[in-house]
Design a protein around this motif. Structure first.
Motif, PDB file in Angstrom:
ATOM      1  N   SER A 153       0.821  -1.216   0.000  1.00  0.00           N
ATOM      2  CA  SER A 153       0.000   0.000   0.000  1.00  0.00           C
ATOM      3  C   SER A 153       0.855   1.267   0.000  1.00  0.00           C
ATOM      4  O   SER A 153       0.438   2.296  -0.532  1.00  0.00           O
ATOM      5  CB  SER A 153      -0.958   0.006   1.190  1.00  0.00           C
ATOM      6  OG  SER A 153      -0.264   0.104   2.400  1.00  0.00           O
ATOM      7  N   ILE A 154       2.069   1.206   0.554  1.00  0.00           N
ATOM      8  CA  ILE A 154       2.934   2.392   0.550  1.00  0.00           C
ATOM      9  C   ILE A 154       3.469   2.676  -0.851  1.00  0.00           C
ATOM     10  O   ILE A 154       3.340   3.806  -1.323  1.00  0.00           O
ATOM     11  CB  ILE A 154       4.040   2.270   1.608  1.00  0.00           C
ATOM     12  CG1 ILE A 154       3.385   2.329   2.980  1.00  0.00           C
ATOM     13  CG2 ILE A 154       5.081   3.370   1.430  1.00  0.00           C
ATOM     14  CD1 ILE A 154       4.281   2.261   4.144  1.00  0.00           C
ATOM     15  N   PRO A 155       4.044   1.683  -1.568  1.00  0.00           N
ATOM     16  CA  PRO A 155       4.438   1.987  -2.955  1.00  0.00           C
ATOM     17  C   PRO A 155       3.233   2.396  -3.823  1.00  0.00           C
ATOM     18  O   PRO A 155       3.342   3.262  -4.672  1.00  0.00           O
ATOM     19  CB  PRO A 155       5.054   0.686  -3.464  1.00  0.00           C
ATOM     20  CG  PRO A 155       5.427  -0.068  -2.253  1.00  0.00           C
ATOM     21  CD  PRO A 155       4.485   0.359  -1.167  1.00  0.00           C
TER      22      PRO A 155
ATOM     23  N   GLY B 120      -5.371   1.346  -1.119  1.00  0.00           N
ATOM     24  CA  GLY B 120      -4.554   0.157  -1.373  1.00  0.00           C
ATOM     25  C   GLY B 120      -4.792  -0.934  -0.345  1.00  0.00           C
ATOM     26  O   GLY B 120      -4.876  -2.115  -0.692  1.00  0.00           O
ATOM     27  N   LEU B 121      -4.923  -0.540   0.913  1.00  0.00           N
ATOM     28  CA  LEU B 121      -5.231  -1.528   1.954  1.00  0.00           C
ATOM     29  C   LEU B 121      -6.595  -2.171   1.699  1.00  0.00           C
ATOM     30  O   LEU B 121      -6.769  -3.381   1.847  1.00  0.00           O
ATOM     31  CB  LEU B 121      -5.208  -0.881   3.337  1.00  0.00           C
ATOM     32  CG  LEU B 121      -3.845  -0.547   3.904  1.00  0.00           C
ATOM     33  CD1 LEU B 121      -4.006   0.244   5.209  1.00  0.00           C
ATOM     34  CD2 LEU B 121      -3.042  -1.814   4.155  1.00  0.00           C
ATOM     35  N   PHE B 122      -7.569  -1.348   1.336  1.00  0.00           N
ATOM     36  CA  PHE B 122      -8.909  -1.862   1.069  1.00  0.00           C
ATOM     37  C   PHE B 122      -8.912  -2.815  -0.121  1.00  0.00           C
ATOM     38  O   PHE B 122      -9.505  -3.897  -0.055  1.00  0.00           O
ATOM     39  CB  PHE B 122      -9.874  -0.700   0.837  1.00  0.00           C
ATOM     40  CG  PHE B 122     -11.275  -1.130   0.530  1.00  0.00           C
ATOM     41  CD1 PHE B 122     -12.014  -1.828   1.467  1.00  0.00           C
ATOM     42  CD2 PHE B 122     -11.848  -0.825  -0.687  1.00  0.00           C
ATOM     43  CE1 PHE B 122     -13.306  -2.227   1.185  1.00  0.00           C
ATOM     44  CE2 PHE B 122     -13.140  -1.215  -0.977  1.00  0.00           C
ATOM     45  CZ  PHE B 122     -13.876  -1.923  -0.037  1.00  0.00           C
ATOM     46  N   LEU B 123      -8.233  -2.434  -1.210  1.00  0.00           N
ATOM     47  CA  LEU B 123      -8.173  -3.313  -2.372  1.00  0.00           C
ATOM     48  C   LEU B 123      -7.412  -4.599  -2.048  1.00  0.00           C
ATOM     49  O   LEU B 123      -7.771  -5.676  -2.528  1.00  0.00           O
ATOM     50  CB  LEU B 123      -7.538  -2.587  -3.551  1.00  0.00           C
ATOM     51  CG  LEU B 123      -8.364  -1.440  -4.149  1.00  0.00           C
ATOM     52  CD1 LEU B 123      -7.555  -0.704  -5.202  1.00  0.00           C
ATOM     53  CD2 LEU B 123      -9.675  -1.934  -4.713  1.00  0.00           C
TER      54      LEU B 123
ATOM     55  N   SER C 247      -7.566 -10.445  -0.884  1.00  0.00           N
ATOM     56  CA  SER C 247      -7.361 -11.579   0.025  1.00  0.00           C
ATOM     57  C   SER C 247      -8.675 -12.294   0.339  1.00  0.00           C
ATOM     58  O   SER C 247      -8.677 -13.491   0.588  1.00  0.00           O
ATOM     59  CB  SER C 247      -6.687 -11.127   1.320  1.00  0.00           C
ATOM     60  OG  SER C 247      -7.565 -10.337   2.095  1.00  0.00           O
ATOM     61  N   ARG C 248      -9.754 -11.571   0.291  1.00  0.00           N
ATOM     62  CA  ARG C 248     -11.048 -12.167   0.601  1.00  0.00           C
ATOM     63  C   ARG C 248     -11.652 -12.904  -0.588  1.00  0.00           C
ATOM     64  O   ARG C 248     -12.182 -13.999  -0.450  1.00  0.00           O
ATOM     65  CB  ARG C 248     -11.994 -11.074   1.074  1.00  0.00           C
ATOM     66  CG  ARG C 248     -13.415 -11.506   1.171  1.00  0.00           C
ATOM     67  CD  ARG C 248     -13.929 -11.389   2.521  1.00  0.00           C
ATOM     68  NE  ARG C 248     -15.239 -12.050   2.560  1.00  0.00           N
ATOM     69  CZ  ARG C 248     -16.144 -11.764   3.407  1.00  0.00           C
ATOM     70  NH1 ARG C 248     -15.913 -10.872   4.314  1.00  0.00           N
ATOM     71  NH2 ARG C 248     -17.288 -12.401   3.394  1.00  0.00           N
ATOM     72  N   TYR C 249     -11.634 -12.294  -1.788  1.00  0.00           N
ATOM     73  CA  TYR C 249     -12.353 -12.845  -2.935  1.00  0.00           C
ATOM     74  C   TYR C 249     -11.469 -13.471  -4.005  1.00  0.00           C
ATOM     75  O   TYR C 249     -11.954 -14.272  -4.805  1.00  0.00           O
ATOM     76  CB  TYR C 249     -13.230 -11.757  -3.582  1.00  0.00           C
ATOM     77  CG  TYR C 249     -14.272 -11.234  -2.642  1.00  0.00           C
ATOM     78  CD1 TYR C 249     -15.362 -12.004  -2.278  1.00  0.00           C
ATOM     79  CD2 TYR C 249     -14.156  -9.969  -2.095  1.00  0.00           C
ATOM     80  CE1 TYR C 249     -16.322 -11.535  -1.402  1.00  0.00           C
ATOM     81  CE2 TYR C 249     -15.111  -9.481  -1.219  1.00  0.00           C
ATOM     82  CZ  TYR C 249     -16.189 -10.272  -0.875  1.00  0.00           C
ATOM     83  OH  TYR C 249     -17.122  -9.796  -0.005  1.00  0.00           O
TER      84      TYR C 249
ATOM     85  N   VAL D  25     -14.364  -2.090  -8.187  1.00  0.00           N
ATOM     86  CA  VAL D  25     -14.269  -1.182  -7.044  1.00  0.00           C
ATOM     87  C   VAL D  25     -13.343  -0.012  -7.369  1.00  0.00           C
ATOM     88  O   VAL D  25     -13.652   1.141  -7.049  1.00  0.00           O
ATOM     89  CB  VAL D  25     -13.804  -1.939  -5.779  1.00  0.00           C
ATOM     90  CG1 VAL D  25     -13.476  -0.982  -4.661  1.00  0.00           C
ATOM     91  CG2 VAL D  25     -14.874  -2.928  -5.341  1.00  0.00           C
ATOM     92  N   HIS D  26     -12.221  -0.275  -8.009  1.00  0.00           N
ATOM     93  CA  HIS D  26     -11.296   0.793  -8.390  1.00  0.00           C
ATOM     94  C   HIS D  26     -11.983   1.775  -9.335  1.00  0.00           C
ATOM     95  O   HIS D  26     -11.836   2.990  -9.202  1.00  0.00           O
ATOM     96  CB  HIS D  26     -10.044   0.201  -9.038  1.00  0.00           C
ATOM     97  CG  HIS D  26      -8.945   1.182  -9.249  1.00  0.00           C
ATOM     98  ND1 HIS D  26      -8.892   1.977 -10.365  1.00  0.00           N
ATOM     99  CD2 HIS D  26      -7.861   1.487  -8.507  1.00  0.00           C
ATOM    100  CE1 HIS D  26      -7.814   2.739 -10.300  1.00  0.00           C
ATOM    101  NE2 HIS D  26      -7.174   2.466  -9.169  1.00  0.00           N
TER     102      HIS D  26
END
Length: 71
Positions: free
Chosen positions: A4-6, A35-38, A43-45, A54-55
Protein backbone atom coordinates in the motif's frame (compact mmCIF):
# COMPACT_ATOMS: atom_id res chain seq x y z
CA UNK A 1 0.22 -3.73 3.89
CA UNK A 2 3.69 -3.38 2.42
CA UNK A 3 2.35 -2.80 -1.08
CA UNK A 4 0.00 0.00 0.00
CA UNK A 5 2.93 2.39 0.55
CA UNK A 6 4.44 1.99 -2.95
CA UNK A 7 0.86 2.13 -4.30
CA UNK A 8 0.31 5.47 -2.56
CA UNK A 9 3.71 6.90 -3.58
CA UNK A 10 2.91 5.97 -7.18
CA UNK A 11 -0.11 8.31 -6.89
CA UNK A 12 1.72 11.37 -5.45
CA UNK A 13 1.32 13.20 -8.75
CA UNK A 14 -2.48 12.91 -8.41
CA UNK A 15 -2.42 14.65 -5.01
CA UNK A 16 -0.08 17.31 -6.38
CA UNK A 17 -0.09 20.57 -4.38
CA UNK A 18 3.50 21.56 -5.11
CA UNK A 19 4.67 20.98 -1.54
CA UNK A 20 6.28 17.52 -1.48
CA UNK A 21 5.87 16.71 2.24
CA UNK A 22 2.14 17.51 2.08
CA UNK A 23 1.82 15.57 -1.18
CA UNK A 24 3.43 12.48 0.37
CA UNK A 25 1.20 12.61 3.46
CA UNK A 26 -1.96 13.13 1.40
CA UNK A 27 -1.07 10.35 -1.01
CA UNK A 28 -0.33 7.88 1.79
CA UNK A 29 -3.53 8.84 3.60
CA UNK A 30 -5.77 8.65 0.52
CA UNK A 31 -4.26 6.03 -1.76
CA UNK A 32 -2.66 4.05 1.07
CA UNK A 33 -6.07 3.42 2.60
CA UNK A 34 -7.45 2.56 -0.83
CA UNK A 35 -4.55 0.16 -1.37
CA UNK A 36 -5.23 -1.53 1.95
CA UNK A 37 -8.91 -1.86 1.07
CA UNK A 38 -8.17 -3.31 -2.37
CA UNK A 39 -5.66 -5.69 -0.78
CA UNK A 40 -8.32 -6.82 1.67
CA UNK A 41 -10.76 -7.43 -1.18
CA UNK A 42 -8.13 -9.46 -3.03
CA UNK A 43 -7.36 -11.58 0.02
CA UNK A 44 -11.05 -12.17 0.60
CA UNK A 45 -12.35 -12.85 -2.94
CA UNK A 46 -9.28 -13.60 -5.12
CA UNK A 47 -11.18 -12.11 -8.04
CA UNK A 48 -9.52 -9.41 -10.13
CA UNK A 49 -12.87 -8.25 -11.55
CA UNK A 50 -14.01 -7.23 -8.07
CA UNK A 51 -10.89 -5.06 -7.74
CA UNK A 52 -11.34 -3.54 -11.18
CA UNK A 53 -14.98 -2.72 -10.47
CA UNK A 54 -14.27 -1.18 -7.04
CA UNK A 55 -11.30 0.79 -8.39
CA UNK A 56 -13.49 2.13 -11.20
CA UNK A 57 -16.23 3.14 -8.77
CA UNK A 58 -13.70 4.90 -6.54
CA UNK A 59 -12.25 6.79 -9.51
CA UNK A 60 -15.57 7.63 -11.18
CA UNK A 61 -16.65 11.21 -10.79
CA UNK A 62 -19.71 11.54 -8.54
CA UNK A 63 -21.74 13.11 -11.38
CA UNK A 64 -21.13 10.06 -13.57
CA UNK A 65 -22.32 7.77 -10.79
CA UNK A 66 -25.47 9.88 -10.36
CA UNK A 67 -26.16 9.73 -14.09
CA UNK A 68 -25.77 5.95 -14.12
CA UNK A 69 -27.96 5.60 -11.03
CA UNK A 70 -30.78 7.65 -12.62
CA UNK A 71 -30.83 5.71 -15.90
Amino acid sequence: MLTSIPWSIWHIKIQHTGYLPADVVMAIANQGVTGLFLGYLWSRYRNMWVLIMVHGIINAPPQLLLELWNM
